[in-house]
Design a protein around this motif. Sequence first.
Motif, PDB file in Angstrom:
ATOM      1  N   LYS A   1     -12.233 -34.923  -0.995  1.00 41.65           N
ATOM      2  CA  LYS A   1     -12.650 -35.326   0.467  1.00 41.65           C
ATOM      3  C   LYS A   1     -12.854 -35.308   1.911  1.00 41.65           C
ATOM      4  O   LYS A   1     -13.195 -35.422   2.205  1.00 41.65           O
ATOM      5  CB  LYS A   1     -10.840 -36.528   0.043  1.00 41.65           C
TER       6      LYS A   1
ATOM      7  N   THR B   1     -18.236 -41.295   1.989  1.00 38.55           N
ATOM      8  CA  THR B   1     -16.695 -41.459   1.693  1.00 38.55           C
ATOM      9  C   THR B   1     -16.190 -39.819   1.063  1.00 38.55           C
ATOM     10  O   THR B   1     -15.263 -39.677   1.421  1.00 38.55           O
ATOM     11  CB  THR B   1     -16.176 -43.199   1.468  1.00 38.55           C
ATOM     12  N   GLU B   2     -17.027 -40.197  -0.567  1.00 33.52           N
ATOM     13  CA  GLU B   2     -16.215 -39.041  -1.108  1.00 33.52           C
ATOM     14  C   GLU B   2     -17.666 -38.162  -1.630  1.00 33.52           C
ATOM     15  O   GLU B   2     -18.439 -38.501  -1.927  1.00 33.52           O
ATOM     16  CB  GLU B   2     -15.446 -38.802  -2.063  1.00 33.52           C
TER      17      GLU B   2
END
Length: 315
Positions: free
Chosen positions: A125, A280-281
Amino acid sequence: MNILFVADPLSTFKIYKDTTFSMMREAQRRGHRIAACEPCDLVWRSGAPVVATVREITLSGDAHDWFREDAAPLKALKDFDAIVMRKDPPFDSEYFYATHLLEQAEREGARVFNQPRTLRDHPEKLAIMEFAQYVSPTLVTRSADEVRRFHAEHGDIILKPLDGMGGMGIFRVRADGLNLGSIIETLNKDGAETIMVQRFVPEITQGDKRILVIGGQPVPYSLARIPQGSEVRGNLAAGGKGVAQPLTAKDREIAEALGPVLAARGLLLVGLDVIGDCLTEVNVTSPTCFQEITEQTGFDVPAMFIDALEQALKA
């Protein structure tokens, strides 16, 4: 070529969708020998090389009894041509220690993919923060006050733990702020743990796209994991529906910008998660979706991976 896969127990594989299985199958199809072990099988005695109790396996083609094995004595990792680290998250203390044993094996001459140090340097993350130009507004903090200020600014937000997997522990809080305080307390453990907060990306209804990057090059199709019913999460583990689709222009831009950078750091396989146009990741531990993309599009993702592995070993 003799390849060792460091993975979860073989008995837990769901071979109809398992990415590691698809890698093994393609490797065996090409005549490579394959073996498997778990991180708990790694052994490092002072003054000796890192070894493991491995299982030398042959895939049977039977969906129910899918491999045959020969138990092998302790074998030095440096004696394999390639080691493919495929242990699933969570990235806990034991995963961390395994990367150190694998890094020692590298010093002894082993070739490990993805490289252990790079696995440690790219928490999945947090890794997006390096590439802020592709990320929706994001906050990383322990502070409840900072989270409240972020919510006041953006209105509709997502909160998540940094060590979550498969969509676990993800919360959405809308403009009314309902339960925001309770959610912060649950995730940050009264300020003891760091969390991530992001502006909600409404394009999640069209899917949380997994873009695979192999050897620095994007697979031409993503797997859009589409939330079902009232669920906000698209993760397959949370019930999302996986639909393969061609990369959009923005998908390709992100993948082509990040791919060579990450490959140069020792990441042979990366899974980029993109919602709408927002990264997002950056998944590096055990990216999946090989079989879903291959079955739906005909593009042979396992073949692309083994091609890249064979090429990397020539470098």
